[in-house]
Enzyme design. Structure first.
Site, PDB file in Angstrom:
ATOM      1  N   GLY A 336       0.895  -1.077  -0.053  1.00  0.00           N
ATOM      2  CA  GLY A 336      -0.156   0.013   0.162  1.00  0.00           C
ATOM      3  C   GLY A 336       0.739   1.286   0.006  1.00  0.00           C
ATOM      4  O   GLY A 336       2.127   1.155   0.291  1.00  0.00           O
ATOM      5  N   VAL A 343       4.573   0.835   1.725  1.00  0.00           N
ATOM      6  CA  VAL A 343       4.900  -0.379   2.401  1.00  0.00           C
ATOM      7  C   VAL A 343       5.036  -1.517   1.402  1.00  0.00           C
ATOM      8  O   VAL A 343       4.100  -1.877   0.709  1.00  0.00           O
ATOM      9  CB  VAL A 343       3.662  -0.630   3.466  1.00  0.00           C
ATOM     10  CG1 VAL A 343       3.846  -1.853   4.366  1.00  0.00           C
ATOM     11  CG2 VAL A 343       3.241   0.713   4.368  1.00  0.00           C
ATOM     12  N   LYS A 357       8.272  -0.372   5.868  1.00  0.00           N
ATOM     13  CA  LYS A 357       7.845   0.899   5.355  1.00  0.00           C
ATOM     14  C   LYS A 357       8.966   1.929   4.755  1.00  0.00           C
ATOM     15  O   LYS A 357       9.867   2.332   5.540  1.00  0.00           O
ATOM     16  CB  LYS A 357       6.941   1.716   6.549  1.00  0.00           C
ATOM     17  CG  LYS A 357       6.387   3.064   5.898  1.00  0.00           C
ATOM     18  CD  LYS A 357       5.803   3.617   7.311  1.00  0.00           C
ATOM     19  CE  LYS A 357       5.180   4.933   7.197  1.00  0.00           C
ATOM     20  NZ  LYS A 357       4.390   5.641   8.005  1.00  0.00           N
ATOM     21  N   ASP A 454      -4.876   9.878  12.590  1.00  0.00           N
ATOM     22  CA  ASP A 454      -5.195   9.330  11.283  1.00  0.00           C
ATOM     23  C   ASP A 454      -5.886   8.122  11.595  1.00  0.00           C
ATOM     24  O   ASP A 454      -5.667   7.002  10.836  1.00  0.00           O
ATOM     25  CB  ASP A 454      -4.076   9.301  10.584  1.00  0.00           C
ATOM     26  CG  ASP A 454      -4.513   9.377   8.976  1.00  0.00           C
ATOM     27  OD1 ASP A 454      -5.782   9.521   8.709  1.00  0.00           O
ATOM     28  OD2 ASP A 454      -3.708   8.659   8.169  1.00  0.00           O
TER      29      ASP A 454
END
Length: 660
Positions: A336, A343, A357, A454
């Site tokens: 993603g 990642v 990441k 988030d």
């Protein structure tokens, strides 16, 4: 005297088909593109060179768009694309515009080399077929305020897009707003005082199109396959070639890759130079790694972990280890992309599967903050928070290594209709309880309170047993115990963003509560946080939920599976809790510890098959709603229909009551 051995160097090979022009003006035109008949792969790659300009200008004939550059390395053609934009019309309605469609062509709008950018004061959303893929909001620049070069949310904002696209539409709201897809390097020198960047003056911007080829389209070569995802679950498969070691040129042409020829007399000289070069390169790489380690805060991290007894020192992985684990960060390994980085899935030499990441370039002015975040992650130890296994700071950008969570995101399991195992109501309730417990842990059980900032269903991962794991702490911040809020540049995701934070720029622990409330409503309804298929008034799921509740039709928007499996009492209790989390006034929202406790209680009642009965007709009998307009300067940024908190005397007032 013996002359030194000669070295014969092969001429640089042409990138175009033999007998064809490889340039139009200043632009290189490599095969499979071509100028003139028999010079391109097929007519879709035909380039017309307009000689009436000085220098001449190339156009991609099939799309009638100017070609700015072609990259064999990136497999992209950059074109001058018309801007999809709009200013508020005379009636004040939003503007909806559609891009040029690439259906039927081998081209796609690249998600990796473009960004969604908004100029002006207001909001813009990029979507397709009712799916929202990106959103951005910019505020007006106050008079007399100096603008820093770049695009940071004042008169300009930008965000990444997760997919490749064949077409898209842009919906704008504001006095005069322009939203468009543009090459990621275009906005670097943005300055609001430069008239070239005004909404009115921008008609064309560079956009990178990824070109795709089928296996049968390319000659015999070392072929590689990769896939791209369109919005939804559709995949595009493409093949490409590349030259082998020691060769250069165009791998799509027969004999297009050529090496360097040398005479045998120079062989020993070349070997000696090669080994000397290797030694120098090894020393240079060592210094380079040390430089990156210092720049990425390695020394500061060592100091922090040595003085902070609460943080456990994490293993330091080498760049070589992580390159091997991710197959040199192969695109096929991407799990993603997000605002903080990409990642990748990787496998360590001991067989462990991990998620690596690759962060975006760290701003050295924010280095201490970055290190602080790594220290924060090192302190976290909760079964429902993704574990940080280690990091690598000797590369150009920092690399973080996390435990791999196998079952993807909660967003996928809620909204992907092709899932073989849909989430049952019991699973949804348990997941909500686990996420609430993790947030309560962050807010009140760590040595220093941590705000996630988030929370959304794409940042909640599910393991092989469908246990929830909160992830992506890239924007998280710690706060002193005696502080009540943090004043920051507004960051977050449309649909989950706390309206109070959006208006005041003050982030509190209740801002995380609001975002969790949206996730709770997602679990109840199965609907997306922002949907173009709903009316503009109810495009936000939070607003849609509250208005449906007010109009006594809340059960109409619940997910059919939830209605089938959940008891009325449980659904009403969870809906009541979600409404409290979405209260416009943050002070009236419950703390995450209270939310977790209530969800645990509802879960217990689920297991005990509670005998409490609640009349369906009671649902939705609440007070009114209020329309809230969040404004900056002379520009209206957002209008929300929210629950009127003044009708409630306390947080504990039930959602439903008898209507007399």
């Amino acid at each position: 005297m013996i002359a030194p051995p000669s070295i014969a160097v092969a001429a640089t090979p042409s990138l175009a088909k033999p007998g064809c022009d490889d340039h139009c003006g200043n632009v290189s035109i490599p095969y499979p593109f071509g100028i003139g008949s028999n010079c391109y792969l097929d007519q879709r790659y035909d380039v017309t060179c307009n000689q009436s300009f000085n220098p001449p200008i190339p156009y991609l004939t099939s799309l009638s768009l100017q070609v700015l550059s072609v990259s064999l390395k990136n497999k992209t053609v950059t074109i001058n694309n018309p801007v999809v934009k709009g200013c508020r019309n005379s009636t004040g309605n939003e503007v909806l515009a559609t891009s040029k469609s690439l259906e039927g062509t081998p081209f796609v709008y690249s998600g990796g080399y473009n960004k969604f950018t908004v100029l002006g004061c207001g909001n813009a959303i990029l979507g397709r077929d009712g799916i929202v893929m990106a959103g951005c909001s910019s505020i007006c620049n106050p008079n007399g305020t100096r603008q820093v070069m770049g695009c940071y949310g004042i008169n300009c904002c930008e965000t990444t897009i997760p997919f490749v696209l064949k077409s898209y539409h842009v919906s704008t709201q504001g006095d005069c707003v322009s939203g468009f897809l543009v090459d990621e390097n275009w906005i670097g020198g943005y300055n609001i005082s430069d008239p070239r960047y005004s909404v009115e003056n921008i008609d064309l911007v560079p956009v990178a199109l990824r070109w795709t080829l089928q296996k049968v389209d390319i000659p015999s070569c070392t072929r590689y396959k990769t896939t791209f995802q369109l919005p939804g679950s559709t995949l595009i498969t493409t093949w490409y070639c590349k030259c082998g070691w020691g060769k250069e040129g165009n791998p799509y042409l027969a004999d297009g890759c050529q090496g360097v020829g040398i005479s045998m007399g120079a062989l020993f000289l070349i070997i000696g130079i090669f080994w000397l070069y290797k030694i120098v390169l090894r020393l240079k790489n060592k210094k380079r790694k040390e430089k990156f380690f210092r720049r990425n805060g390695g020394l500061l991290l060592q100091h922090q972990t040595s003085v902070d007894k609460g943080s456990a020192e994490k293993p330091h992985f080498s760049a070589k280890q992580l390159e091997k684990a991710t197959d040199n960060f192969n695109e096929n390994r991407i799990l993603g992309r997000g605002g903080q980085g990409t990642v990748y899935k990787g496998m360590l030499t001991d067989g462990r599967i991990v998620a690596v990441k690759k962060s975006k370039i760290v701003d050295e002015s924010q280095l201490e903050q970055f290190i602080n975040e790594v220290v924060i992650l090192s302190q976290l130890n909760h079964r429902n928070v993704v574990k940080l296994l280690g990091c690598c700071l000797e590369t150009e950008v920092p690399l973080l290594v996390y435990e791999f969570i196998s079952n993807g995101t909660l967003f996928k399991h809620i909204h992907d209709q092709s899932n073989e195992l849909p989430l049952s109501w019991e699973m949804r309730l348990r997941i909500a309880t686990e996420v609430a417990g993790a947030l309560a842990y962050l807010h009140s059980s760590t040595s220093i309170p941590i705000y996630h900032r988030d929370i959304k269903s794409t940042n909640i991962l599910l393991d092989d047993k469908y246990k929830a794991k909160v992830s992506d702490f890239g924007t998280s911040l710690s706060i002193a115990i005696d502080q009540t809020h943090l004043t920051t540049l507004v960051k977050g995701t449309f649909g989950y963003l706390d309206p109070e934070y959006f208006q005041s720029s003050q982030f509190t622990e209740k801002s995380d509560v609001y975002s969790f409330g949206v996730v709770l409503v997602e679990l109840l309804t199965g609907e997306k946080p922002i949907s173009m298929s709903r009316t503009s008034e109810q495009r936000s799921l939070a607003t849609h939920f509250l208005l449906s509740e007010e109009e006594n039709r809340l059960f109409e928007i619940f997910d059919p599976q939830v209605l089938k499996e959940g008891m009325k009492e449980e659904l009403i209790a969870v809906a009541n809790l979600a409404r409290r989390c979405l209260n416009l006034n943050g002070k009236n929202r419950p703390a995450m510890k209270e939310v977790a406790t209530e969800l645990e209680g509802i879960g217990m009642s689920n297991k005990k098959s509670s005998t409490v009965q609640t009349n369906f007709q009671e649902l939705g009998c609440i007070g009114g709603a209020e329309s809230v307009v969040l404004s900056y300067g002379n520009s209206t940024s957002m209008e929300l229909i929210l629950y009127n908190s003044t009708t409630s005397s306390s947080d504990g007032q039930p959602l439903l009551r008898n209507c007399v």
